[in-house]
Design a protein around this motif. Structure first.
Motif, PDB file in Angstrom:
ATOM      1  N   MET A   1       0.815  -1.204   0.000  1.00 39.70           N
ATOM      2  CA  MET A   1       0.000   0.000   0.000  1.00 39.70           C
ATOM      3  C   MET A   1       0.850   1.256   0.000  1.00 39.70           C
ATOM      4  O   MET A   1       0.416   2.331  -0.321  1.00 39.70           O
ATOM      5  N   THR A   2       2.116   1.152   0.385  1.00 40.47           N
ATOM      6  CA  THR A   2       2.967   2.332   0.409  1.00 40.47           C
ATOM      7  C   THR A   2       3.734   2.477  -0.890  1.00 40.47           C
ATOM      8  O   THR A   2       3.923   1.525  -1.634  1.00 40.47           O
ATOM      9  N   SER A   3       4.180   3.679  -1.189  1.00 40.91           N
ATOM     10  CA  SER A   3       4.958   3.911  -2.400  1.00 40.91           C
ATOM     11  C   SER A   3       5.949   5.023  -2.159  1.00 40.91           C
ATOM     12  O   SER A   3       5.794   5.835  -1.252  1.00 40.91           O
ATOM     13  N   ASN A   4       6.997   5.095  -2.988  1.00 38.48           N
ATOM     14  CA  ASN A   4       7.998   6.150  -2.876  1.00 38.48           C
ATOM     15  C   ASN A   4       7.575   7.352  -3.701  1.00 38.48           C
ATOM     16  O   ASN A   4       6.964   7.223  -4.753  1.00 38.48           O
ATOM     17  N   ALA A   5       7.940   8.551  -3.243  1.00 36.27           N
ATOM     18  CA  ALA A   5       7.537   9.785  -3.923  1.00 36.27           C
ATOM     19  C   ALA A   5       8.375   9.993  -5.176  1.00 36.27           C
ATOM     20  O   ALA A   5       9.582   9.877  -5.148  1.00 36.27           O
ATOM     21  N   SER A   6       7.711  10.350  -6.280  1.00 34.17           N
ATOM     22  CA  SER A   6       8.441  10.686  -7.501  1.00 34.17           C
ATOM     23  C   SER A   6       8.738  12.171  -7.566  1.00 34.17           C
ATOM     24  O   SER A   6       9.614  12.604  -8.290  1.00 34.17           O
ATOM     25  N   THR A   7       7.990  12.975  -6.841  1.00 37.16           N
ATOM     26  CA  THR A   7       8.187  14.425  -6.864  1.00 37.16           C
ATOM     27  C   THR A   7       9.157  14.891  -5.792  1.00 37.16           C
ATOM     28  O   THR A   7       9.456  16.057  -5.680  1.00 37.16           O
ATOM     29  N   HIS A  29       5.927   5.944  11.837  1.00 34.60           N
ATOM     30  CA  HIS A  29       4.542   5.563  12.113  1.00 34.60           C
ATOM     31  C   HIS A  29       3.652   5.763  10.884  1.00 34.60           C
ATOM     32  O   HIS A  29       2.481   6.104  11.006  1.00 34.60           O
ATOM     33  N   GLN A  30       4.195   5.531   9.710  1.00 35.32           N
ATOM     34  CA  GLN A  30       3.403   5.695   8.491  1.00 35.32           C
ATOM     35  C   GLN A  30       2.389   4.553   8.375  1.00 35.32           C
ATOM     36  O   GLN A  30       2.732   3.391   8.526  1.00 35.32           O
ATOM     37  N   VAL A  31       1.139   4.914   8.112  1.00 29.85           N
ATOM     38  CA  VAL A  31       0.090   3.899   7.958  1.00 29.85           C
ATOM     39  C   VAL A  31      -0.415   3.813   6.524  1.00 29.85           C
ATOM     40  O   VAL A  31      -1.036   2.814   6.131  1.00 29.85           O
ATOM     41  N   PHE A  32      -0.156   4.862   5.713  1.00 24.85           N
ATOM     42  CA  PHE A  32      -0.578   4.818   4.318  1.00 24.85           C
ATOM     43  C   PHE A  32       0.226   5.817   3.513  1.00 24.85           C
ATOM     44  O   PHE A  32       0.501   6.928   3.978  1.00 24.85           O
ATOM     45  N   ALA A  33       0.615   5.416   2.288  1.00 28.58           N
ATOM     46  CA  ALA A  33       1.277   6.333   1.357  1.00 28.58           C
ATOM     47  C   ALA A  33       1.032   5.847  -0.056  1.00 28.58           C
ATOM     48  O   ALA A  33       1.140   4.651  -0.336  1.00 28.58           O
ATOM     49  N   VAL A  62      -0.498  13.465  -7.136  1.00 27.42           N
ATOM     50  CA  VAL A  62      -0.694  13.509  -5.688  1.00 27.42           C
ATOM     51  C   VAL A  62       0.362  12.629  -5.037  1.00 27.42           C
ATOM     52  O   VAL A  62       0.900  11.721  -5.669  1.00 27.42           O
ATOM     53  N   ASP A  63       0.671  12.932  -3.823  1.00 30.71           N
ATOM     54  CA  ASP A  63       1.620  12.123  -3.051  1.00 30.71           C
ATOM     55  C   ASP A  63       1.106  12.108  -1.617  1.00 30.71           C
ATOM     56  O   ASP A  63       1.564  12.877  -0.770  1.00 30.71           O
ATOM     57  N   VAL A  64       0.122  11.253  -1.375  1.00 25.13           N
ATOM     58  CA  VAL A  64      -0.583  11.238  -0.104  1.00 25.13           C
ATOM     59  C   VAL A  64       0.159  10.358   0.892  1.00 25.13           C
ATOM     60  O   VAL A  64       0.543   9.226   0.573  1.00 25.13           O
ATOM     61  N   ALA A  65       0.371  10.868   2.088  1.00 28.59           N
ATOM     62  CA  ALA A  65       0.984  10.092   3.166  1.00 28.59           C
ATOM     63  C   ALA A  65       0.273  10.409   4.470  1.00 28.59           C
ATOM     64  O   ALA A  65       0.035  11.582   4.781  1.00 28.59           O
ATOM     65  N   ILE A  66      -0.076   9.364   5.204  1.00 29.35           N
ATOM     66  CA  ILE A  66      -0.721   9.508   6.510  1.00 29.35           C
ATOM     67  C   ILE A  66       0.123   8.770   7.535  1.00 29.35           C
ATOM     68  O   ILE A  66       0.426   7.583   7.379  1.00 29.35           O
ATOM     69  N   HIS A  67       0.512   9.488   8.604  1.00 31.04           N
ATOM     70  CA  HIS A  67       1.269   8.896   9.696  1.00 31.04           C
ATOM     71  C   HIS A  67       0.448   9.044  10.976  1.00 31.04           C
ATOM     72  O   HIS A  67      -0.099  10.114  11.236  1.00 31.04           O
ATOM     73  N   PHE A  68       0.412   7.997  11.787  1.00 23.64           N
ATOM     74  CA  PHE A  68      -0.389   8.026  13.015  1.00 23.64           C
ATOM     75  C   PHE A  68       0.373   7.348  14.141  1.00 23.64           C
ATOM     76  O   PHE A  68       0.932   6.257  13.966  1.00 23.64           O
ATOM     77  N   ALA A  69       0.383   8.005  15.306  1.00 20.08           N
ATOM     78  CA  ALA A  69       1.005   7.425  16.499  1.00 20.08           C
ATOM     79  C   ALA A  69       0.084   7.607  17.685  1.00 20.08           C
ATOM     80  O   ALA A  69      -0.526   8.663  17.854  1.00 20.08           O
TER      81      ALA A  69
END
Length: 348
Positions: A1-7, A29-33, A62-69
């Protein structure tokens, strides 16, 4: 589900996007990218986080990333949406929660219920989760914490006394970062997020996590404008009170930096010792001399926040009548969740 940023790329918490450097948080604590707009829209919709997510303009990346702790029962969230322009809609949620949002890069034009504003590094937002929110975001990222009103009320009562808090807790939705108090809250949130990504990744001590949480709650309640601010900061509260209590209270605020004795308050208020003690307890949930101490601690706290070069904890403490610096530091930490030297160090 995660990916590296191209931008851009990420290195030691600093993200480089379109030539600009911004600070990221909660990297461990990344949960989605994802850079896939459709995937991000589907996943966030399933989490009940959004109703709509669209890229705007010629750069539709878009380069969406969500981190949660998690921190002792509360959540810290870092969210970023890349270097382009994004439109987002989030639904109302039937929970008594508030989300305290500080912008870490870019800006957003926000519609929050009937409140409209442009949030940026100079203006954050307190979102009531029972209200829908829509925003047009540019190169946007944010660090925040979601807190239940019941937790905030309980912490306010622990700071002031059970019978002091009688009304609903309402915050000003604008987080004005031109105020040193608001910047201090932002810095405290960043400090906690950094601790969760650093030392606390290896040490999972519940007592330390609880202390960090309580420090954050204390700063939010004491320093951000809200309906409890008068009571929490020892200012005259909008409540009915006997005239002799009002006289004593006003005298305390006018002479807080000078020596004040209980006999002096009794004489000035025009009532007996026992009557003043009892009435102060019924009105403020504390004795007159405890009220004096609270007002003085708040005066010292405000001075530490705006201290000039050369000011010290000792000189500010003595100004407010605290001769013993060790006892002052202990009382200050109990009231504000942080030692006075830390407040002085973080001032802007």
């Amino acid at each position: 589900m995660t990916s590296n940023a191209s931008t851009g790329s990420t290195l030691w918490g600093r993200s480089v996007i379109s030539g600009e450097t911004t600070v990221s948080y909660l990297l461990n604590h990344q949960v989605f990218a994802s850079q896939d707009l459709h995937l991000a829209r589907d996943v966030l919709s399933d989490l009940n986080s959004i109703d709509a997510l669209d890229a705007i303009g010629t750069n539709r990346n878009v380069d969406v990333a969500i981190h949660f702790a998690e921190l002792a029962g509360i959540g810290l969230i870092y969210a970023s949406f890349g270097g382009g322009r994004v439109y987002i809609e989030t639904p109302a949620i039937d929970e008594e929660n508030l989300f305290f949002m500080f912008v870490t890069s870019g800006s957003a034009q926000v519609q929050h219920g009937k409140y409209e504003c442009n949030i940026s590094s100079d203006l954050g937002l307190v979102r009531n989760m029972r209200l829908p929110l829509s925003a047009t975001e540019d190169n946007f990222s944010t660090l925040g914490t979601q807190l239940s009103l019941s937790l905030l009320r309980a912490h306010a009562q622990s700071l002031t006394g059970h019978d002091v808090i009688r009304s609903d807790l309402v915050f000003d939705p604008a987080l004005d970062l031109t105020r040193p108090e608001t910047r201090h809250v932002r810095d405290t949130l960043q400090y906690v997020a950094t601790a969760l990504d650093g030392p606390l990744t290896q040490f999972d001590g519940p007592h330390i996590r609880t202390e960090l949480r309580d420090m954050l709650l204390t700063n939010i309640l004491m320093l951000l404008p809200n309906s409890y601010s008068d009571v929490l900061n020892g200012r005259p509260a909008p409540m009915a009170m006997p005239h002799y209590v009002k006289r004593a209270r006003d005298y305390i605020h006018a002479h807080a930096a000078q020596p004040i004795g209980l006999q002096e308050l009794v004489e000035y208020s025009g009532c007996s010792y026992r009557t003043l003690q009892s009435a102060f307890g019924e009105t403020f949930g504390m004795s007159p001399m405890v009220y004096v101490r609270m007002v003085r601690l708040n005066g010292a706290h405000n001075d530490l926040l705006v201290a000039e070069d050369g000011d010290t904890v000792a000189t500010i403490a003595r100004k407010w009548g605290f001769a013993h610096i060790g006892r002052f530091a202990a009382m200050y930490a109990r009231q504000f969740g942080v030692i006075p030297s830390e407040t002085l160090r973080r001032r802007f």
